[in-house]
Design an enzyme around this catalytic site. Sequence first.
Site, PDB file in Angstrom:
ATOM      1  N   SER A  21       0.804  -1.215   0.000  1.00  0.00           N
ATOM      2  CA  SER A  21       0.000   0.000   0.000  1.00  0.00           C
ATOM      3  C   SER A  21       0.838   1.267   0.000  1.00  0.00           C
ATOM      4  O   SER A  21       1.577   1.532  -0.936  1.00  0.00           O
ATOM      5  CB  SER A  21      -0.975  -0.017   1.182  1.00  0.00           C
ATOM      6  OG  SER A  21      -1.882   1.056   1.097  1.00  0.00           O
ATOM      7  N   HIS A  22       0.757   2.056   1.058  1.00  0.00           N
ATOM      8  CA  HIS A  22       1.392   3.367   1.134  1.00  0.00           C
ATOM      9  C   HIS A  22       2.793   3.296   1.739  1.00  0.00           C
ATOM     10  O   HIS A  22       3.418   4.330   1.971  1.00  0.00           O
ATOM     11  CB  HIS A  22       0.527   4.295   1.993  1.00  0.00           C
ATOM     12  CG  HIS A  22       0.249   3.728   3.352  1.00  0.00           C
ATOM     13  ND1 HIS A  22      -0.549   2.621   3.526  1.00  0.00           N
ATOM     14  CD2 HIS A  22       0.667   4.093   4.589  1.00  0.00           C
ATOM     15  CE1 HIS A  22      -0.606   2.330   4.824  1.00  0.00           C
ATOM     16  NE2 HIS A  22       0.125   3.201   5.487  1.00  0.00           N
TER      17      HIS A  22
ATOM     18  N   ASP B  94      -1.726   6.843  -3.552  1.00  0.00           N
ATOM     19  CA  ASP B  94      -0.625   6.176  -2.853  1.00  0.00           C
ATOM     20  C   ASP B  94      -0.034   5.034  -3.665  1.00  0.00           C
ATOM     21  O   ASP B  94      -0.313   4.888  -4.852  1.00  0.00           O
ATOM     22  CB  ASP B  94      -1.106   5.672  -1.486  1.00  0.00           C
ATOM     23  CG  ASP B  94      -2.058   4.501  -1.605  1.00  0.00           C
ATOM     24  OD1 ASP B  94      -2.824   4.447  -2.606  1.00  0.00           O
ATOM     25  OD2 ASP B  94      -2.060   3.626  -0.729  1.00  0.00           O
TER      26      ASP B  94
ATOM     27  N   ASP C  26      -0.464   1.765  -3.960  1.00  0.00           N
ATOM     28  CA  ASP C  26      -1.287   0.801  -4.702  1.00  0.00           C
ATOM     29  C   ASP C  26      -2.594   1.393  -5.213  1.00  0.00           C
ATOM     30  O   ASP C  26      -3.445   0.673  -5.723  1.00  0.00           O
ATOM     31  CB  ASP C  26      -1.568  -0.438  -3.852  1.00  0.00           C
ATOM     32  CG  ASP C  26      -2.488  -0.163  -2.670  1.00  0.00           C
ATOM     33  OD1 ASP C  26      -2.491   0.983  -2.174  1.00  0.00           O
ATOM     34  OD2 ASP C  26      -3.196  -1.091  -2.234  1.00  0.00           O
TER      35      ASP C  26
ATOM     36  N   ASP D  20      -5.177   2.970  -3.662  1.00  0.00           N
ATOM     37  CA  ASP D  20      -6.457   2.920  -2.953  1.00  0.00           C
ATOM     38  C   ASP D  20      -6.688   4.107  -2.013  1.00  0.00           C
ATOM     39  O   ASP D  20      -7.772   4.236  -1.450  1.00  0.00           O
ATOM     40  CB  ASP D  20      -6.625   1.585  -2.202  1.00  0.00           C
ATOM     41  CG  ASP D  20      -5.588   1.354  -1.109  1.00  0.00           C
ATOM     42  OD1 ASP D  20      -4.716   2.218  -0.917  1.00  0.00           O
ATOM     43  OD2 ASP D  20      -5.665   0.291  -0.450  1.00  0.00           O
ATOM     44  N   ARG D  21      -5.704   4.975  -1.839  1.00  0.00           N
ATOM     45  CA  ARG D  21      -5.869   6.133  -0.960  1.00  0.00           C
ATOM     46  C   ARG D  21      -5.876   7.422  -1.777  1.00  0.00           C
ATOM     47  O   ARG D  21      -5.464   7.437  -2.928  1.00  0.00           O
ATOM     48  CB  ARG D  21      -4.758   6.190   0.088  1.00  0.00           C
ATOM     49  CG  ARG D  21      -4.746   4.982   0.984  1.00  0.00           C
ATOM     50  CD  ARG D  21      -3.739   5.093   2.105  1.00  0.00           C
ATOM     51  NE  ARG D  21      -3.777   3.890   2.928  1.00  0.00           N
ATOM     52  CZ  ARG D  21      -3.554   3.852   4.227  1.00  0.00           C
ATOM     53  NH1 ARG D  21      -3.260   4.969   4.872  1.00  0.00           N
ATOM     54  NH2 ARG D  21      -3.605   2.716   4.887  1.00  0.00           N
TER      55      ARG D  21
ATOM     56  N   LYS E  44     -11.075   0.374  -1.137  1.00  0.00           N
ATOM     57  CA  LYS E  44     -11.061   1.829  -1.255  1.00  0.00           C
ATOM     58  C   LYS E  44     -10.415   2.191  -2.582  1.00  0.00           C
ATOM     59  O   LYS E  44      -9.677   1.396  -3.150  1.00  0.00           O
ATOM     60  CB  LYS E  44     -10.357   2.471  -0.073  1.00  0.00           C
ATOM     61  CG  LYS E  44      -9.014   1.896   0.341  1.00  0.00           C
ATOM     62  CD  LYS E  44      -8.560   2.543   1.635  1.00  0.00           C
ATOM     63  CE  LYS E  44      -7.227   1.970   2.115  1.00  0.00           C
ATOM     64  NZ  LYS E  44      -7.381   0.703   2.841  1.00  0.00           N
TER      65      LYS E  44
END
Length: 542
Positions: free
Chosen positions: A112-113, A276, A278, A280-281, A375
Amino acid sequence: MIKTVATTPYGDQKPGTSGLRKKVPVFQQENYAQNFIQSIFDSLEDFQGKTLVIGGDGRYFNREVIQIAIKMAAANGFGRVLVGRGGILSTPAASNVIRKYQAFGGIVLSASHNPGGPTEDFGIKYNIGNGGPAPEKITEAIFARTKVIDSYKIAEAADVNLDIEGTHEIAGMQVTIIDPVSDYAALMEELFDFNAIRALLQNGFRIVFDAMSAVTGPYAKEILENRLGAPKGSVLNFMPLPDFGGHHPDPNLVHAKALYDQMMGDDAPDFGAASDGDGDRNLIIGRGIFVTPSDSLAMLAANAHLAPGYSKGLAGIARSMPTSGAADRVAEKLGIGIYETPTGWKFFGNLLDAGLATICGEESAGTGSNHVREKDGLWAVLLWLNILAVRQESVVEIARQHWMIYGRNYYSRHDYEEVDSAAANGLVTALRDKLASLPGTKIGDLTVQTADDFSYHDPVDHSVSSNQGIRILFEGGSRVVYRLSGTGTSGATLRVYIERFEPDAARHDIETQEALADLIQAAEEIADIRQRTGRQTPSVIT
């Protein structure tokens, strides 16, 4: 040819809120990734001959693990694998591909982030057939399997060329390399009024989107510049890099400071956003105003009917417990359900599948809807642009009007990163031990009304998730929440969430940390943060 390889367990393969995340050198240990992937397959049933989706955020070690996962999927009996070209699939795009092609599930390779690179973070997550993260019963089964695994299956075959679309065969299994962007872009065209957004951009409305050298770059480039007509150069850092260009791909005010500074400048664009690692943010910044993720959720929900995909209204809104209560007042005004869940997108899946919620959000910069089961950073950006195009007002004007109607929730998160795990756990244990004695306690002008450790009772499957965060609620509606995060790879991250509801419009222009000063002091006193962690200040304030 299928080969069975003997292996021995690793004791540290417990998935967190979004899969297994470790440093790259940990994943590079002998059979480490293979053990976890085999444990996923061993925890599933009835997938023989079915479709598996595989993709990732392009970070370091992504391509190597994709090749392993493809060959192990073939050896374990899957009939088909869909892989994003170049090994790329943003997390929301992977969710969409799983749903669109009715796949059995998917393996998403992402941390992710978190930072990427040879000594940084990597992750493996399993998503189920609805496109969402595996629920706890599956992740617990995977972890249990990792502790006793003694072999894994893998097909002996040459690596697949991930960079050219087309179909291959490995041990009787079909491997199809797909365009990672097209299916997602088509879905966005269904949900939003691209003509209205295109007209807005052609009318001189200026946007800047920072993809942070991460996975959203190709998606934002195609949709914002190619399909919606934003000027070339509107999407910054659009090439996904294995180390994210050496930057931390977390769209917050610390790691996206250059974007923030640009949006606060004299010649700022009208709208700024970032996503971010991946995809999703999201980070939303108007000219001269940062919109907190909690406020963004509330404002998107209040205006979602302006986009074609949500014109019939919302069934309900769901938010994670640490997210501010701003969305609650929107749900109340709309006469729809509001659901408070633990942190972790997997908890929204049941609500979305049951039709109880339409839009969901987390304070950690994640918002999304029932279009996928993750998300979705770019979705939030496009919904904002759709709202701006229809209302013909600035982000500042929309925010001020929203606060005038609903009141303002001053909100901040203080993160203490890489705290000694024993110290962090000791702090939480001490807090739990004093919960019963806190109600009635006065700290300055604040009085504790209630204190508890949040438990969630899922209204769909009736499962119970306990110990999801310590809540201190004060008289008047303010609160402090303490939680240890499950998304880091080193030590523990203590997150402290501080919130004050302010109904008086005359007090809506106070600087956030100033508006929360007495609560910040109370949060320190109640948990004894400095003494227990040795930290004088948070690592990150958002």
